[in-house]
Write an enzyme that holds these catalytic residues in place. Structure first.
Site, PDB file in Angstrom:
ATOM      1  N   LYS B 183       0.845  -1.199   0.000  1.00  0.00           N
ATOM      2  CA  LYS B 183       0.000   0.000   0.000  1.00  0.00           C
ATOM      3  C   LYS B 183       0.878   1.246   0.000  1.00  0.00           C
ATOM      4  O   LYS B 183       1.552   1.533   0.987  1.00  0.00           O
ATOM      5  CB  LYS B 183      -0.915   0.051   1.218  1.00  0.00           C
ATOM      6  N   GLU B 257       9.932   0.440  10.619  1.00  0.00           N
ATOM      7  CA  GLU B 257      10.937   1.479  10.332  1.00  0.00           C
ATOM      8  C   GLU B 257      10.260   2.796  10.668  1.00  0.00           C
ATOM      9  O   GLU B 257       9.448   3.291   9.890  1.00  0.00           O
ATOM     10  CB  GLU B 257      11.276   1.387   8.831  1.00  0.00           C
ATOM     11  N   CYS B 291      13.111  10.305   7.832  1.00  0.00           N
ATOM     12  CA  CYS B 291      13.041   9.813   9.206  1.00  0.00           C
ATOM     13  C   CYS B 291      14.398   9.893   9.891  1.00  0.00           C
ATOM     14  O   CYS B 291      14.479  10.009  11.103  1.00  0.00           O
ATOM     15  CB  CYS B 291      12.497   8.388   9.241  1.00  0.00           C
ATOM     16  N   GLU B 388       9.529  14.612  16.494  1.00  0.00           N
ATOM     17  CA  GLU B 388       9.925  14.618  15.098  1.00  0.00           C
ATOM     18  C   GLU B 388       9.083  15.659  14.361  1.00  0.00           C
ATOM     19  O   GLU B 388       7.856  15.622  14.418  1.00  0.00           O
ATOM     20  CB  GLU B 388       9.676  13.227  14.502  1.00  0.00           C
TER      21      GLU B 388
END
Lengths: 289, 477
Positions: B183, B257, B291, B388
């Site tokens: 996806k 991840e 990331c 983040e």
């Protein structure tokens, strides 16, 4: 002469093993331990949530030293544990026999296998890096290498049936990688675990590297699984593993995949248990003049 | 000295072969999806690029069944040497169509064409090449003789590197003999669907690769689907935790991840000009939608001022604007939603007392843009030092001793990446040894290679992608 009373043995009070010391449970609780026929053997300390937290603190404190020690040194220390184990072989044979209801010969075989297992893992400390690490041939002028590093504090719910061989099979790989551990022993068969604690305390293992609690996995497991300072969880001896795994997700803990039934610990293991406690660190540096 | 202006150097958007509509790729065919169609938007202009048909629950079933059948009948039993040839074919087809894919990626994602062309696409091809070679050599991967695939892998990828993340997921899965249902992200589905065409061109057996566009609900269904043996997810830590909870207690294997808050540690003996380039690359590459972005700069106090001056000067020269312009350094933020989040976090930095500096570069009045921003005087407790941001926002903290640098760098629940800048080899190795991060870049930043394992410690997830280590996530070992 014949009415001389028989000598009364010195009965032992069993305690927890936290930070290299042998405290009683903070809760003051104990529970009776019996042999397979139901005869009373001793009271064992019944560890509480606070004991788990104290043990995690001790394990975290010991982590920099243990993980920072050279692999060679860790191997030496772990081999020393095997030496002390061997010296206590007869005691373990008696305790494992009583705990697991094994005949003398069968108990000897189990204890020998446990000692040999410990030696096997001791020899891995300085080999995992070369087996699992790599120099990465990247497409550029960089020196790139990958080294395995211990993941941190491991919470272990030890096997419920195999009181010594099973315990050694789950604890030794965690220590060999450089992790420190908090172990909840078999609830019904805790005495060999306590004797193992005495072995660990009198070998060269730094205090806090291994912490062994006697108590119930069902009660203590959730605290280990949800603890923010525990990095990996081995739920082998737990019943409700799915719930523990859900708790562990709160901190993205590594949870060991374990079979539903307790494995046959006499089989020679592969390095899967070592691998699960290791993180791969990749370091890059430019090359040039 | 005269100042030379840059003339626009636009790449042609015609190269993207953009179509008005795109459809899910299931069992080797493009089919109408039963889900609510979505419109994908060019974040640089806010214009609708294409309508994308999405997957319904029934489509997910069909795709998983197709993948299962392919796993059992064709792909699983196929010798590794034959699987390898398909992967080599795919790698070559990607190289042949890389210009088209780069432009399409830039249109859909907003990243500068310079980056999609020179960084993403070469790496995408490299991942298929690298893993192609593993397909017939798994006996040598170190997991015992003849390690087995897991089965059907459900893979969910983010919008920051749409095609690169697809490659990171699909290449190792196929090389090890698994089939996949992937996806792509809701906002960036286009290149993944063109990858379906590449699978057709490569003659890949139907069902081996299935691509299901859709939003989070499609992902959640995929994660919960009983026909899936493994879930591989790249995305936020928040969603990763939900997935870990959902998968708990099932036999599904999982690799995650997740997010990061990387520290870039600059010691006083660092080559400062090089460090400035690395810091800029670390946080402004792909608009900071990375990331492993170096979003926390830890500067040794004695050089902090000098470093900050150089940094601001260098950042002022970054060109922000049309992602298709080959001179553009910083492109568009991927979505309005993401832009709102970046603004909110940046505002929190000001509110908590950090000093904000924003590049004086001109900002287009259309599209989603955020000018490169640096916060100084940042404390560890501030949100901009802990959360983040996933945008072009750098937080600067200082330290005095190497021990303090390590303590501050590790003071985070994340552990994906870190940077070290120093001329002293022993100091670099000392620091690298102590940083709790899966990737450590010394005197460089943001380097990627299929041969080098990538992945995080702690709440940055578990499992690695790339290298021999990366194969483990797709093998029953």
């Amino acid at each position: 002469m014949s009415n001389q009373p028989e000598r009364i043995t010195v009965a032992k009070t069993y305690k927890l093993f936290i930070g290299g010391k042998f405290p009683r449970s903070e809760s003051g609780r104990v529970y009776p331990v019996t042999d397979r026929k139901g005869n009373f053997l001793a009271n064992a300390a019944h560890a509480s949530r606070k004991d788990v937290r104290d043990a995690v603190v001790a394990a975290r404190k010991a982590f920099p030293g243990w993980s920072g020690a050279t692999a060679y040194n860790r191997g030496q220390v772990l081999y020393r544990v095997a030496e002390v184990l061997e010296g206590r072989r007869d005691q373990f044979v008696a305790e494992v026999g009583a705990a697991e209801g094994l005949s003398g010969r069968r108990a000897e075989t189990v204890v020998d296998a446990a000692i040999d297992r410990w030696v096997w893992y001791a020899g891995w400390t300085d080999k995992v890096a070369s087996v699992l690490g790599a120099a990465n041939p990247v497409a550029g002028p960089y020196f790139s290498f990958t080294v395995p590093e211990p993941t941190g504090v491991v919470g272990i719910l030890a096997p419920q049936k195999s009181s010594l061989l099973g315990l050694v099979s789950v604890l030794a790989p965690a220590l060999a990688t450089g992790c420190t551990a908090v172990v909840v022993s078999s609830a019904e068969r805790p005495l060999p675990a306590i004797t193992l604690s005495e072995v660990l305390a009198t070998s060269d293992l730094p205090g806090g590297v291994a912490n062994i609690l006697t108590g119930r996995a069902a009660e203590l497991g959730p605290w280990l699984a949800s603890h923010g300072d525990v990095n990996a969880l081995d739920p082998t001896g737990a019943e409700d593993r799915a719930e523990l795994a859900r708790e562990a997700a709160g901190t993205v803990k590594r949870v060991l995949a374990v079979p539903a039934e307790e494995p046959d610990w006499t089989q020679r293991p592969d390095i899967a248990r070592l691998r699960r406690y290791l993180e791969a660190k990749t370091v890059w540096h430019p090359m040039g003049v | 000295m005269p100042v030379f202006e840059y003339a626009p150097a636009p790449e042609s958007r015609d190269l993207a072969n953009l179509k008005p509509s795109y459809r899910p790729f299931i069992d080797g065919e493009f089919v109408d999806g039963g889900g609510e169609p979505l419109k994908t938007v060019n974040p640089a202009t806010e214009e609708v690029l294409a309508e994308v048909s999405t997957a319904s629950a029934a489509d997910i079933d069909t795709a998983v069944k197709a993948a299962r059948k392919a796993f059992e009948k064709t792909w699983g039993p196929m010798p590794g040497s034959e699987r390898a040839k398909y992967l080599f074919r795919i790698a070559r087809l990607i190289q042949e169509r890389s210009r088209e894919l780069a432009v399409l990626e830039t249109l859909d994602n907003g990243k500068p064409i310079k980056e999609s062309r020179d960084s993403d696409l070469p790496l995408v091809a490299a991942h298929f090449f690298y893993h192609a070679g593993w397909a017939d050599k798994l006996d040598y991967a170190g997991y015992g003789p003849d390690p087995k695939p897991l089965g059907v892998a459900g893979q969910i990828i983010p919008w920051n590197f749409p095609l690169l993340m697809l490659a990171w997921k699909i290449a190792p899965a196929l090389a090890t003999g698994n089939t996949v249902v992937l996806k792509p992200a809701e906002t960036t589905p286009l290149t993944a669907l063109v990858f379906g065409e590449i699978c057709q061109q490569a003659g890949l057996p139907p069902g081996v690769v299935n691509i299901l566009p859709g939003a989070g609900d499609v992902g959640a269904r995929l994660v919960g689907h009983p026909g899936i043996d493994k879930i591989a997810f790249t995305g936020s830590t928040e969603v990763g935790k939900l997935i870990q909870r959902q998968v708990a207690g099932t036999p599904k294997r999982l690799t995650l991840e997740l997010g990061g808050k990387a520290a870039n540690v600059v010691f006083d003996d660092a080559p400062l000009d090089q460090a400035v380039e690395g810091i800029v690359n670390g946080i402004f590459f792909n608009q900071g939608h990375v990331c492993c972005a170096g979003s926390r700069l830890l500067a040794q106090e004695s050089v902090a001022e000098e470093l900050l001056d150089k940094l601001r000067h260098r950042i002022s020269t970054l060109r922000l604007g049309d992602p298709l312009d080959k001179n553009t350094d910083v492109g568009a933020i991927n979505s309005a939603e993401q832009l709102t989040r970046i603004r909110e976090l940046a505002d929190s930095g000001e509110a908590e007392g950090a000093q904000r500096w924003t590049s004086p570069c001109p900002v287009p009045d259309r599209g989603f843009f955020f000018a490169p921003t640096v916060f100084s005087g940042v404390h560890q407790s501030m949100r901009i030092a802990r959360e983040e941001i996933f945008g072009p926002v750098l937080s600067v903290l200082t330290f005095r001793t190497p021990d303090e640098a390590v303590a501050k760098a590790n003071n985070t629940p994340y552990g994906l990446s870190a940077g070290i800048w120093s001329e002293k080899g022993s100091r670099i190795l000392w620091t690298a040894n102590r940083l709790r991060a899966g990737v450590v870049w010394a005197n460089t930043f943001n380097r990627f290679d299929p041969a080098a394992p990538f992945g995080g410690y702690q709440e940055s997830g578990f499992g690695r992608e790339g290298g021999r280590t990366g194969l483990e996530g797709y093998l029953s070992v």
